[in-house]
Design a protein around this motif. Structure first.
Motif, mmCIF file in Angstrom:
data_model
loop_
_atom_site.group_PDB
_atom_site.id
_atom_site.type_symbol
_atom_site.label_atom_id
_atom_site.label_comp_id
_atom_site.label_asym_id
_atom_site.label_seq_id
_atom_site.Cartn_x
_atom_site.Cartn_y
_atom_site.Cartn_z
ATOM 1 N N TRP A 1 17.595 -29.983 -21.074
ATOM 2 C CA TRP A 1 18.617 -28.964 -20.896
ATOM 3 C C TRP A 1 18.822 -28.758 -19.391
ATOM 4 O O TRP A 1 18.008 -29.173 -18.581
ATOM 5 C CB TRP A 1 18.236 -27.653 -21.583
ATOM 6 C CG TRP A 1 17.067 -26.923 -20.947
ATOM 7 C CD1 TRP A 1 15.751 -27.057 -21.250
ATOM 8 C CD2 TRP A 1 17.153 -25.960 -19.887
ATOM 9 N NE1 TRP A 1 14.981 -26.245 -20.459
ATOM 10 C CE2 TRP A 1 15.811 -25.548 -19.611
ATOM 11 C CE3 TRP A 1 18.188 -25.393 -19.152
ATOM 12 C CZ2 TRP A 1 15.512 -24.598 -18.624
ATOM 13 C CZ3 TRP A 1 17.892 -24.454 -18.168
ATOM 14 C CH2 TRP A 1 16.571 -24.072 -17.916
ATOM 15 N N GLY A 2 19.941 -28.142 -19.039
ATOM 16 C CA GLY A 2 20.190 -27.902 -17.629
ATOM 17 C C GLY A 2 21.337 -26.943 -17.435
ATOM 18 O O GLY A 2 22.039 -26.561 -18.385
ATOM 19 N N ALA B 1 23.498 -22.368 -18.758
ATOM 20 C CA ALA B 1 22.446 -23.184 -19.354
ATOM 21 C C ALA B 1 22.939 -23.773 -20.662
ATOM 22 O O ALA B 1 23.368 -23.054 -21.563
ATOM 23 C CB ALA B 1 21.201 -22.342 -19.591
ATOM 24 N N VAL B 2 22.877 -25.114 -20.760
ATOM 25 C CA VAL B 2 23.409 -25.800 -21.937
ATOM 26 C C VAL B 2 22.462 -26.921 -22.363
ATOM 27 O O VAL B 2 21.603 -27.367 -21.597
ATOM 28 C CB VAL B 2 24.808 -26.394 -21.671
ATOM 29 C CG1 VAL B 2 25.812 -25.299 -21.344
ATOM 30 C CG2 VAL B 2 24.753 -27.419 -20.549
ATOM 31 N N ALA B 3 22.666 -27.365 -23.588
ATOM 32 C CA ALA B 3 21.914 -28.504 -24.140
ATOM 33 C C ALA B 3 22.714 -29.081 -25.290
ATOM 34 O O ALA B 3 23.664 -28.456 -25.793
ATOM 35 C CB ALA B 3 20.532 -28.065 -24.619
ATOM 36 N N THR B 4 22.344 -30.266 -25.728
ATOM 37 C CA THR B 4 22.986 -30.832 -26.908
ATOM 38 C C THR B 4 22.412 -30.158 -28.158
ATOM 39 O O THR B 4 21.272 -29.666 -28.152
ATOM 40 C CB THR B 4 22.734 -32.339 -27.011
ATOM 41 O OG1 THR B 4 21.329 -32.576 -27.199
ATOM 42 C CG2 THR B 4 23.211 -33.070 -25.755
ATOM 43 N N PRO B 5 23.187 -30.108 -29.242
ATOM 44 C CA PRO B 5 22.651 -29.536 -30.486
ATOM 45 C C PRO B 5 21.376 -30.250 -30.950
ATOM 46 O O PRO B 5 20.439 -29.593 -31.435
ATOM 47 C CB PRO B 5 23.793 -29.729 -31.483
ATOM 48 C CG PRO B 5 25.027 -29.750 -30.636
ATOM 49 C CD PRO B 5 24.616 -30.450 -29.371
ATOM 50 N N ARG C 1 15.459 -30.011 -31.769
ATOM 51 C CA ARG C 1 14.127 -30.600 -31.612
ATOM 52 C C ARG C 1 13.193 -29.708 -30.812
ATOM 53 O O ARG C 1 12.045 -29.471 -31.211
ATOM 54 C CB ARG C 1 14.229 -31.961 -30.935
ATOM 55 C CG ARG C 1 12.868 -32.601 -30.657
ATOM 56 C CD ARG C 1 12.996 -33.913 -29.921
ATOM 57 N NE ARG C 1 11.681 -34.474 -29.601
ATOM 58 C CZ ARG C 1 11.484 -35.552 -28.860
ATOM 59 N NH1 ARG C 1 12.529 -36.217 -28.369
ATOM 60 N NH2 ARG C 1 10.257 -35.981 -28.617
ATOM 61 N N TRP C 2 13.686 -29.219 -29.670
ATOM 62 C CA TRP C 2 12.808 -28.528 -28.716
ATOM 63 C C TRP C 2 12.903 -27.007 -28.805
ATOM 64 O O TRP C 2 11.965 -26.309 -28.390
ATOM 65 C CB TRP C 2 13.132 -28.975 -27.294
ATOM 66 C CG TRP C 2 12.789 -30.396 -27.018
ATOM 67 C CD1 TRP C 2 13.632 -31.466 -27.028
ATOM 68 C CD2 TRP C 2 11.497 -30.909 -26.708
ATOM 69 N NE1 TRP C 2 12.952 -32.618 -26.733
ATOM 70 C CE2 TRP C 2 11.626 -32.305 -26.529
ATOM 71 C CE3 TRP C 2 10.238 -30.333 -26.550
ATOM 72 C CZ2 TRP C 2 10.559 -33.129 -26.213
ATOM 73 C CZ3 TRP C 2 9.161 -31.138 -26.229
ATOM 74 C CH2 TRP C 2 9.323 -32.534 -26.066
ATOM 75 N N LEU C 3 14.004 -26.488 -29.328
ATOM 76 C CA LEU C 3 14.206 -25.037 -29.373
ATOM 77 C C LEU C 3 14.622 -24.626 -30.791
ATOM 78 O O LEU C 3 15.650 -23.971 -30.982
ATOM 79 C CB LEU C 3 15.288 -24.617 -28.366
ATOM 80 C CG LEU C 3 15.131 -25.145 -26.931
ATOM 81 C CD1 LEU C 3 16.407 -24.891 -26.128
ATOM 82 C CD2 LEU C 3 13.923 -24.495 -26.255
ATOM 83 N N PRO C 4 13.843 -24.979 -31.797
ATOM 84 C CA PRO C 4 14.255 -24.732 -33.189
ATOM 85 C C PRO C 4 14.410 -23.249 -33.510
ATOM 86 O O PRO C 4 15.201 -22.891 -34.398
ATOM 87 C CB PRO C 4 13.133 -25.374 -34.013
ATOM 88 C CG PRO C 4 11.952 -25.392 -33.089
ATOM 89 C CD PRO C 4 12.509 -25.609 -31.733
ATOM 90 N N THR D 1 7.992 -19.440 -25.310
ATOM 91 C CA THR D 1 7.069 -20.531 -25.654
ATOM 92 C C THR D 1 7.792 -21.872 -25.681
ATOM 93 O O THR D 1 7.295 -22.871 -25.148
ATOM 94 C CB THR D 1 6.427 -20.256 -27.024
ATOM 95 O OG1 THR D 1 5.709 -19.018 -26.964
ATOM 96 C CG2 THR D 1 5.475 -21.378 -27.396
ATOM 97 N N ALA D 2 8.975 -21.898 -26.287
ATOM 98 C CA ALA D 2 9.710 -23.156 -26.397
ATOM 99 C C ALA D 2 10.198 -23.627 -25.028
ATOM 100 O O ALA D 2 10.123 -24.825 -24.705
ATOM 101 C CB ALA D 2 10.885 -22.989 -27.354
ATOM 102 N N LEU D 3 10.682 -22.724 -24.206
ATOM 103 C CA LEU D 3 11.196 -23.102 -22.885
ATOM 104 C C LEU D 3 10.089 -23.611 -21.974
ATOM 105 O O LEU D 3 10.361 -24.382 -21.043
ATOM 106 C CB LEU D 3 11.902 -21.914 -22.229
ATOM 107 C CG LEU D 3 13.251 -21.533 -22.820
ATOM 108 C CD1 LEU D 3 13.738 -20.220 -22.230
ATOM 109 C CD2 LEU D 3 14.281 -22.634 -22.589
ATOM 110 N N ALA D 4 8.870 -23.216 -22.221
ATOM 111 C CA ALA D 4 7.755 -23.675 -21.394
ATOM 112 C C ALA D 4 7.411 -25.133 -21.655
ATOM 113 O O ALA D 4 6.743 -25.778 -20.828
ATOM 114 C CB ALA D 4 6.522 -22.806 -21.636
ATOM 115 N N THR D 5 7.888 -25.683 -22.774
ATOM 116 C CA THR D 5 7.558 -27.071 -23.113
ATOM 117 C C THR D 5 8.781 -27.970 -23.232
ATOM 118 O O THR D 5 8.648 -29.194 -23.254
ATOM 119 C CB THR D 5 6.780 -27.129 -24.435
ATOM 120 O OG1 THR D 5 7.555 -26.519 -25.475
ATOM 121 C CG2 THR D 5 5.436 -26.405 -24.313
#
Length: 297
Positions: A238-239, A168-172, A177-180, A186-190
Protein backbone atom coordinates in the motif's frame (compact mmCIF):
# COMPACT_ATOMS: atom_id res chain seq x y z
CA UNK A 1 38.85 42.08 -6.99
CA UNK A 2 36.98 40.95 -10.09
CA UNK A 3 35.65 37.59 -11.22
CA UNK A 4 36.34 37.04 -14.93
CA UNK A 5 33.15 35.98 -16.72
CA UNK A 6 35.15 33.36 -18.64
CA UNK A 7 36.37 31.77 -15.40
CA UNK A 8 32.89 31.77 -13.89
CA UNK A 9 31.49 30.14 -17.04
CA UNK A 10 34.21 27.50 -16.87
CA UNK A 11 33.48 26.63 -13.24
CA UNK A 12 29.76 26.36 -14.00
CA UNK A 13 30.51 24.05 -16.93
CA UNK A 14 32.56 21.78 -14.65
CA UNK A 15 29.75 21.58 -12.11
CA UNK A 16 27.19 20.88 -14.84
CA UNK A 17 29.27 18.25 -16.63
CA UNK A 18 30.87 16.65 -13.57
CA UNK A 19 34.51 16.58 -14.76
CA UNK A 20 37.13 18.92 -16.17
CA UNK A 21 37.41 16.81 -19.32
CA UNK A 22 33.68 16.97 -20.00
CA UNK A 23 33.67 20.72 -19.36
CA UNK A 24 36.56 21.12 -21.81
CA UNK A 25 34.57 19.33 -24.53
CA UNK A 26 31.56 21.54 -23.89
CA UNK A 27 33.64 24.73 -23.97
CA UNK A 28 35.74 23.47 -26.90
CA UNK A 29 39.03 24.10 -25.12
CA UNK A 30 41.66 21.74 -23.74
CA UNK A 31 41.42 20.21 -20.26
CA UNK A 32 44.67 22.02 -19.48
CA UNK A 33 43.03 25.36 -20.28
CA UNK A 34 40.11 24.49 -18.03
CA UNK A 35 42.48 23.66 -15.18
CA UNK A 36 44.45 26.87 -15.73
CA UNK A 37 41.30 28.99 -15.62
CA UNK A 38 40.22 27.43 -12.32
CA UNK A 39 43.71 27.82 -10.85
CA UNK A 40 43.81 31.49 -11.87
CA UNK A 41 40.34 32.04 -10.39
CA UNK A 42 41.34 30.47 -7.07
CA UNK A 43 44.49 32.56 -6.94
CA UNK A 44 42.52 35.74 -7.66
CA UNK A 45 39.91 34.98 -4.98
CA UNK A 46 42.32 33.47 -2.49
CA UNK A 47 39.88 30.61 -1.99
CA UNK A 48 39.33 27.11 -3.28
CA UNK A 49 36.29 27.01 -5.56
CA UNK A 50 36.30 23.40 -6.73
CA UNK A 51 36.48 20.01 -5.06
CA UNK A 52 37.98 17.68 -7.65
CA UNK A 53 35.83 14.70 -6.75
CA UNK A 54 33.75 12.51 -9.06
CA UNK A 55 31.56 14.27 -9.87
CA UNK A 56 33.30 17.57 -9.21
CA UNK A 57 31.48 19.89 -6.82
CA UNK A 58 31.75 23.52 -5.88
CA UNK A 59 32.88 24.75 -2.50
CA UNK A 60 30.82 27.41 -0.74
CA UNK A 61 32.92 30.07 -2.48
CA UNK A 62 32.59 28.21 -5.78
CA UNK A 63 28.81 28.06 -5.43
CA UNK A 64 28.71 31.86 -5.37
CA UNK A 65 30.76 31.95 -8.59
CA UNK A 66 28.50 29.39 -10.26
CA UNK A 67 25.48 31.45 -9.30
CA UNK A 68 27.12 34.50 -10.87
CA UNK A 69 27.81 32.56 -14.08
CA UNK A 70 24.17 31.48 -14.38
CA UNK A 71 22.94 35.01 -13.74
CA UNK A 72 25.31 36.43 -16.36
CA UNK A 73 24.14 33.89 -18.96
CA UNK A 74 20.51 34.76 -18.24
CA UNK A 75 21.13 38.52 -18.37
CA UNK A 76 23.05 38.13 -21.63
CA UNK A 77 20.12 36.25 -23.14
CA UNK A 78 17.71 38.99 -22.07
CA UNK A 79 20.01 41.74 -23.37
CA UNK A 80 20.32 40.10 -26.78
CA UNK A 81 16.54 39.76 -26.93
CA UNK A 82 16.18 43.47 -26.10
CA UNK A 83 18.67 44.31 -28.87
CA UNK A 84 16.53 42.45 -31.35
CA UNK A 85 19.13 39.75 -31.98
CA UNK A 86 16.41 37.12 -31.88
CA UNK A 87 16.43 34.02 -29.73
CA UNK A 88 16.99 31.79 -32.74
CA UNK A 89 20.31 33.47 -33.56
CA UNK A 90 22.20 31.93 -30.66
CA UNK A 91 22.43 28.79 -28.55
CA UNK A 92 19.49 28.17 -26.21
CA UNK A 93 19.98 29.38 -22.66
CA UNK A 94 20.01 26.57 -20.08
CA UNK A 95 17.67 27.00 -17.10
CA UNK A 96 18.42 24.62 -14.20
CA UNK A 97 15.38 23.90 -12.04
CA UNK A 98 14.71 21.65 -9.05
CA UNK A 99 11.46 19.74 -8.61
CA UNK A 100 10.09 16.93 -6.48
CA UNK A 101 9.46 13.59 -8.14
CA UNK A 102 5.65 13.60 -7.93
CA UNK A 103 5.36 17.05 -9.49
CA UNK A 104 7.81 16.05 -12.19
CA UNK A 105 5.84 12.87 -12.89
CA UNK A 106 2.47 14.59 -13.07
CA UNK A 107 2.03 18.33 -13.82
CA UNK A 108 5.45 20.03 -14.07
CA UNK A 109 6.49 19.20 -17.64
CA UNK A 110 3.46 20.75 -19.36
CA UNK A 111 4.42 24.38 -18.61
CA UNK A 112 8.02 23.69 -19.61
CA UNK A 113 6.86 22.36 -22.99
CA UNK A 114 4.87 25.56 -23.56
CA UNK A 115 7.91 27.65 -22.67
CA UNK A 116 10.16 25.68 -25.03
CA UNK A 117 7.71 26.40 -27.85
CA UNK A 118 8.09 30.15 -27.34
CA UNK A 119 11.69 30.60 -26.20
CA UNK A 120 15.15 29.34 -27.12
CA UNK A 121 15.60 27.54 -23.83
CA UNK A 122 16.59 24.13 -22.52
CA UNK A 123 15.86 22.87 -19.03
CA UNK A 124 18.28 21.08 -16.72
CA UNK A 125 16.00 19.40 -14.17
CA UNK A 126 17.24 18.28 -10.77
CA UNK A 127 14.91 15.87 -8.98
CA UNK A 128 14.88 15.83 -5.19
CA UNK A 129 12.46 15.60 -2.32
CA UNK A 130 10.40 18.77 -1.88
CA UNK A 131 11.96 19.23 1.56
CA UNK A 132 15.44 19.44 0.03
CA UNK A 133 15.06 21.27 -3.29
CA UNK A 134 15.51 24.65 -1.58
CA UNK A 135 19.08 23.62 -0.77
CA UNK A 136 19.83 23.50 -4.51
CA UNK A 137 18.74 27.14 -4.72
CA UNK A 138 20.98 28.08 -1.82
CA UNK A 139 23.98 26.44 -3.46
CA UNK A 140 23.35 28.18 -6.79
CA UNK A 141 22.84 24.86 -8.56
CA UNK A 142 19.39 25.88 -9.82
CA UNK A 143 17.58 29.12 -10.61
CA UNK A 144 14.16 28.00 -9.40
CA UNK A 145 12.61 25.19 -7.40
CA UNK A 146 9.34 23.57 -6.41
CA UNK A 147 9.74 23.26 -2.65
CA UNK A 148 7.77 22.69 0.53
CA UNK A 149 9.64 25.62 2.09
CA UNK A 150 7.53 28.79 2.26
CA UNK A 151 10.21 31.09 3.69
CA UNK A 152 12.25 32.55 0.82
CA UNK A 153 15.81 31.35 0.42
CA UNK A 154 18.24 34.28 0.69
CA UNK A 155 18.16 36.22 -2.58
CA UNK A 156 14.98 34.47 -3.77
CA UNK A 157 11.26 35.08 -3.82
CA UNK A 158 8.59 32.57 -2.85
CA UNK A 159 5.10 32.10 -4.31
CA UNK A 160 2.54 29.52 -3.10
CA UNK A 161 1.48 26.98 -5.72
CA UNK A 162 -1.07 24.85 -3.92
CA UNK A 163 -1.17 21.56 -2.06
CA UNK A 164 -0.31 18.08 -3.24
CA UNK A 165 -2.83 15.87 -1.44
CA UNK A 166 -1.91 12.23 -0.84
CA UNK A 167 -4.37 9.45 0.00
CA UNK A 168 -3.51 6.02 1.39
CA UNK A 169 -4.60 3.40 -1.15
CA UNK A 170 -4.19 -0.27 -2.00
CA UNK A 171 -5.60 -2.81 -4.41
CA UNK A 172 -8.68 -4.76 -3.25
CA UNK A 173 -6.67 -8.01 -3.44
CA UNK A 174 -3.89 -6.56 -1.28
CA UNK A 175 -6.41 -5.34 1.29
CA UNK A 176 -8.16 -8.71 1.36
CA UNK A 177 -4.87 -10.48 2.02
CA UNK A 178 -3.12 -8.12 4.41
CA UNK A 179 -5.96 -6.04 5.90
CA UNK A 180 -8.91 -8.46 6.08
CA UNK A 181 -10.40 -6.67 9.09
CA UNK A 182 -9.50 -3.22 7.79
CA UNK A 183 -6.40 -1.10 8.44
CA UNK A 184 -6.05 -1.98 12.11
CA UNK A 185 -2.92 -1.19 14.07
CA UNK A 186 -1.96 -4.87 14.13
CA UNK A 187 -2.51 -5.36 10.40
CA UNK A 188 -0.69 -2.17 9.39
CA UNK A 189 2.34 -3.23 11.42
CA UNK A 190 2.81 -6.26 9.15
CA UNK A 191 1.35 -5.19 5.79
CA UNK A 192 4.05 -4.31 3.22
CA UNK A 193 4.24 -0.61 2.36
CA UNK A 194 5.87 1.16 -0.58
CA UNK A 195 8.29 4.01 0.13
CA UNK A 196 9.88 6.25 -2.48
CA UNK A 197 13.31 6.28 -0.81
CA UNK A 198 14.81 6.47 2.66
CA UNK A 199 14.01 10.18 2.98
CA UNK A 200 10.34 9.65 2.15
CA UNK A 201 8.32 10.18 5.34
CA UNK A 202 4.76 10.45 3.99
CA UNK A 203 3.81 6.87 4.78
CA UNK A 204 5.38 7.20 8.24
CA UNK A 205 3.28 10.33 8.88
CA UNK A 206 0.09 8.49 7.95
CA UNK A 207 1.02 5.47 10.06
CA UNK A 208 1.82 7.66 13.07
CA UNK A 209 -1.67 9.16 12.88
CA UNK A 210 -3.05 5.61 13.05
CA UNK A 211 -0.87 4.79 16.07
CA UNK A 212 1.60 2.61 14.15
CA UNK A 213 5.37 2.93 14.41
CA UNK A 214 6.60 3.93 10.95
CA UNK A 215 9.53 1.52 11.03
CA UNK A 216 7.35 -1.49 11.89
CA UNK A 217 5.96 -2.71 8.54
CA UNK A 218 8.17 -4.23 5.83
CA UNK A 219 9.10 -1.70 3.14
CA UNK A 220 9.60 -1.75 -0.59
CA UNK A 221 11.68 1.14 -1.96
CA UNK A 222 10.72 2.31 -5.46
CA UNK A 223 12.55 5.60 -6.24
CA UNK A 224 10.60 6.84 -9.28
CA UNK A 225 7.19 8.49 -9.17
CA UNK A 226 5.54 6.52 -11.99
CA UNK A 227 7.07 3.23 -10.86
CA UNK A 228 6.07 3.92 -7.24
CA UNK A 229 2.45 4.34 -8.33
CA UNK A 230 2.69 1.23 -10.51
CA UNK A 231 4.02 -0.80 -7.57
CA UNK A 232 0.99 0.16 -5.48
CA UNK A 233 -1.41 -0.54 -8.36
CA UNK A 234 0.15 -3.97 -8.86
CA UNK A 235 -0.39 -4.84 -5.19
CA UNK A 236 3.26 -4.85 -4.14
CA UNK A 237 2.25 -2.83 -1.09
CA UNK A 238 0.00 0.00 0.00
CA UNK A 239 1.11 3.59 -0.36
CA UNK A 240 0.16 7.25 -0.48
CA UNK A 241 -0.66 8.52 -3.97
CA UNK A 242 -1.73 11.95 -5.21
CA UNK A 243 -5.02 12.27 -7.06
CA UNK A 244 -3.17 12.60 -10.39
CA UNK A 245 -2.10 8.97 -10.00
CA UNK A 246 -5.08 7.39 -8.24
CA UNK A 247 -8.40 9.13 -9.05
CA UNK A 248 -9.16 6.99 -12.10
CA UNK A 249 -8.37 3.71 -10.32
CA UNK A 250 -10.37 4.75 -7.23
CA UNK A 251 -13.32 5.58 -9.46
CA UNK A 252 -13.38 2.19 -11.19
CA UNK A 253 -12.47 0.08 -8.15
CA UNK A 254 -8.94 -0.93 -9.07
CA UNK A 255 -7.81 0.86 -5.92
CA UNK A 256 -9.53 1.42 -2.59
CA UNK A 257 -8.96 4.01 0.12
CA UNK A 258 -7.55 2.81 3.42
CA UNK A 259 -9.18 5.65 5.33
CA UNK A 260 -7.66 8.18 7.62
CA UNK A 261 -7.00 11.82 6.79
CA UNK A 262 -5.02 12.63 3.65
CA UNK A 263 -1.47 13.91 3.95
CA UNK A 264 -1.22 17.40 2.49
CA UNK A 265 2.09 18.78 1.24
CA UNK A 266 1.98 22.54 0.51
CA UNK A 267 4.20 23.46 -2.42
CA UNK A 268 5.84 26.76 -3.29
CA UNK A 269 7.73 28.12 -6.26
CA UNK A 270 10.99 29.84 -5.32
CA UNK A 271 13.37 31.47 -7.78
CA UNK A 272 16.19 33.96 -7.81
CA UNK A 273 15.03 37.50 -7.13
CA UNK A 274 16.53 38.61 -10.43
CA UNK A 275 14.53 40.71 -12.83
CA UNK A 276 14.67 38.73 -16.05
CA UNK A 277 11.93 38.50 -18.69
CA UNK A 278 12.83 34.86 -19.38
CA UNK A 279 12.92 33.83 -15.72
CA UNK A 280 9.68 35.71 -15.12
CA UNK A 281 8.09 33.82 -18.03
CA UNK A 282 9.22 30.53 -16.46
CA UNK A 283 7.66 31.55 -13.14
CA UNK A 284 4.41 32.68 -14.75
CA UNK A 285 3.90 29.35 -16.55
CA UNK A 286 4.82 27.16 -13.59
CA UNK A 287 2.79 29.12 -11.05
CA UNK A 288 -0.26 29.23 -13.34
CA UNK A 289 -0.08 25.47 -13.94
CA UNK A 290 0.46 24.66 -10.27
CA UNK A 291 -2.45 26.79 -9.16
CA UNK A 292 -4.68 25.26 -11.82
CA UNK A 293 -4.05 21.64 -10.91
CA UNK A 294 -3.04 21.52 -7.24
CA UNK A 295 -5.47 21.56 -4.33
CA UNK A 296 -6.06 25.05 -2.94
CA UNK A 297 -5.77 25.43 0.81
Amino acid sequence: MRIPAEAAETLAAIIDEGTLDAAARRLRITPSAVSQRIKALEQALGRVVLVRSKPARATEAGAAVVRLARQLALLEHDALADLGAGEDDGAPVSIPLAVNADSLGTWFLAPLARLADRHAVVFDLHRDDQDFTAGLLESGTVMGAVTSRAEPVAGCRSVPLGTMRYTAVATPAFAARWLPDGPTVTALATAPVVYFDRRDDLQAQWLARRGVEGAAPPRHYVPASHDFATAVKLGLGWGLLPGFQSDEELADGRLIRLGGPPVDVPLHWQQWNLRSPLLDAVADEIVAEGRAVLTRA
